[in-house]
Scaffold this active site. Sequence first.
Site, short mmCIF file in Angstrom:
data_model
loop_
_atom_site.label_atom_id
_atom_site.label_comp_id
_atom_site.label_asym_id
_atom_site.label_seq_id
_atom_site.Cartn_x
_atom_site.Cartn_y
_atom_site.Cartn_z
N HIS A 45 12.73 -18.52 -28.98
CA HIS A 45 12.08 -17.77 -29.99
C HIS A 45 12.96 -17.98 -31.33
CE1 HIS A 45 9.80 -14.96 -27.25
NE2 HIS A 45 9.33 -16.13 -27.07
N GLU A 47 14.35 -15.88 -33.57
CA GLU A 47 15.17 -15.00 -33.71
C GLU A 47 16.36 -15.50 -33.11
OE1 GLU A 47 12.33 -14.46 -32.52
OE2 GLU A 47 11.85 -12.09 -32.56
N CYS A 79 14.64 -10.88 -27.53
CA CYS A 79 15.05 -11.11 -28.66
C CYS A 79 15.82 -9.83 -29.08
CB CYS A 79 14.36 -11.72 -29.73
SG CYS A 79 13.59 -13.31 -29.40
N SER A 163 -24.05 -38.89 -43.72
CA SER A 163 -23.10 -38.03 -44.35
C SER A 163 -21.84 -38.51 -44.99
CB SER A 163 -22.61 -37.04 -43.18
OG SER A 163 -22.08 -37.72 -42.33
N THR A 191 -23.71 -35.32 -33.69
CA THR A 191 -22.65 -35.89 -34.78
C THR A 191 -21.80 -37.53 -33.86
OG1 THR A 191 -22.16 -33.65 -35.42
CG2 THR A 191 -20.36 -35.33 -35.66
N LEU A 199 -12.31 -38.19 -34.82
CA LEU A 199 -11.98 -36.80 -34.60
C LEU A 199 -10.29 -36.67 -34.54
CD1 LEU A 199 -14.67 -34.77 -33.14
CD2 LEU A 199 -14.42 -35.32 -35.54
N GLY A 288 -23.01 -30.47 -36.53
CA GLY A 288 -24.29 -30.27 -37.25
C GLY A 288 -24.90 -28.67 -37.31
N SER A 294 -25.66 -21.42 -33.52
CA SER A 294 -25.46 -20.94 -32.39
C SER A 294 -24.00 -20.05 -32.63
CB SER A 294 -25.32 -21.78 -31.36
OG SER A 294 -26.67 -22.31 -31.18
C1 AOF Z 1 7.20 -16.88 -29.63
N1 AOF Z 1 8.11 -17.24 -30.25
O1 AOF Z 1 9.67 -16.50 -31.92
C2 AOF Z 1 8.35 -14.96 -30.76
C3 AOF Z 1 7.56 -14.47 -29.89
O2 AOF Z 1 6.40 -16.98 -23.24
P1 AOF Z 1 7.46 -16.45 -24.27
O3 AOF Z 1 8.53 -16.00 -23.25
O4 AOF Z 1 7.88 -17.56 -25.11
O5 AOF Z 1 7.05 -15.37 -24.93
C4 AOF Z 1 5.92 -15.32 -25.64
C5 AOF Z 1 5.82 -13.85 -26.51
O6 AOF Z 1 6.85 -13.72 -26.91
C6 AOF Z 1 4.84 -14.07 -27.56
O7 AOF Z 1 3.46 -13.96 -26.85
C7 AOF Z 1 4.98 -12.76 -28.38
O8 AOF Z 1 4.25 -11.80 -27.80
C8 AOF Z 1 6.59 -12.82 -28.25
N2 AOF Z 1 7.32 -13.27 -29.58
N3 AOF Z 1 7.07 -15.72 -29.16
O9 AOF Z 1 6.84 -17.53 -28.70
C9 AOF Z 1 8.93 -16.54 -31.17
N4 AOF Z 1 9.36 -14.00 -31.53
ZN ZN Z 2 11.49 -13.14 -28.46
#
Ligand code: AOF
Ligand code: ZN
Length: 356
Positions: A45, A47, A79, A163, A191, A199, A288, A294
């Site tokens: 993450h 942090e 974290c 197009s 399309t 794409l 399209g 829809s």
């Molecule tokens: C992230 N990145 O920097 C922060 C998150 O599957 P995990 O363990 O990586 O956890 C994902 C969850 O962690 C995510 O759904 C969110 O609630 C929290 N924070 N997630 O991927 C980050 N800070």
């Molecule tokens: Zn985290």
Amino acid sequence: MKRCINLAKKSAGRVSPNPLVGAIIFDDDFKVISEGRHEYYGGNHAERNAILTAQEDLRGKSIIVNLEPCCHYGKTPPCADLIIERGIKRVISGMVDPNPIVAGKGLERLKSAGIEVIQGVLEEECLELNKFFVKNQTKKLPYITIKTAVTLDGKIATRSNKSKWITDETSRAEVQKLRNSYDAILTGSGTIKYDNPSLTCRMKGGRNPVRVVLDTNLSTDESSKVYTDDGTRVIIIAGEKVSNSRIKEYPSHIEIEKCKLKNNKIDISTAVKILYEKGLRSIMTECGGLLNKSIIEEKLADELIQFIAPKLLGDTKAKSFAEGFDRNEINECNKLKIVSTKVLKQDIIVNSKFNY
Ligand code: AOF
Ligand code: ZN
């Protein structure tokens, strides 16, 4: 927080289904000590990355992060605990995590440990940054954007379905950036037949989105460019009645899913749920007017991005980006909210949100 958001944006298209997160550690003189972002799904993450790259003692320092720090054991330990352990004294958060396993509990844990918490800084911008994640967590549905390239009178093609090219190369370069940030591009069989688009994402350093084709009767040519095997997933959503022998005629890397029908066409609500279950959390349409209609009718669209070229077709038989509604009154119109406009070289981008 703006710097944090820009840092997080560098991971666009790389972290799904996780949120885009950036974190910056600084001292009381606002000197930046370190920064980090969530770089890819399953990785550290933001942090944690910011804390691990710091070269100095973090006691008494502040951390700013666009999403509330987590408090759960997922792919990595919480974290919030790491922030407490390192003696950080202040946490500035942009938004509460909509993930029910966090949902304010991360901030609570920090407060109980005596950390000063400031919550809601540039909250609107943070919510916009993680619009896909918020929709996924609250609705268990993908975030859907309708992308169009239109004339001033809202036409996407001539009466004979031509197009190319309504918008200019500057607009088309912007589309490449969008393709890089969405999990998938959704289109219809029409399309594929008329435009034969690839794409893919041709942006430098970009990555291809998953390509999804709605094809009720499996009528698209197996050699269409969209079906090229370039290592990215290709999915066809077909009607429930298609034969297995027809399915076998498509290249084997294509995932073909049968879907229930509604008025002899793919039931779009079911199709979108199938795509969510297949892991697609953000979808941009390039299709399209009937398919867009829809999606709007079933209240599945979240956003509309219009690239508008200063051209006028003025032909009642020309194709519109949303068509087929049977409406007599102005109050039956779909109501949107324009959130931004941007002038490009000649074209403009109008960005609106649906407001059902
Ligand atoms: C992230 N990145 O920097 C922060 C998150 O599957 P995990 O363990 O990586 O956890 C994902 C969850 O962690 C995510 O759904 C969110 O609630 C929290 N924070 N997630 O991927 C980050 N800070
Ligand atoms: Zn985290």
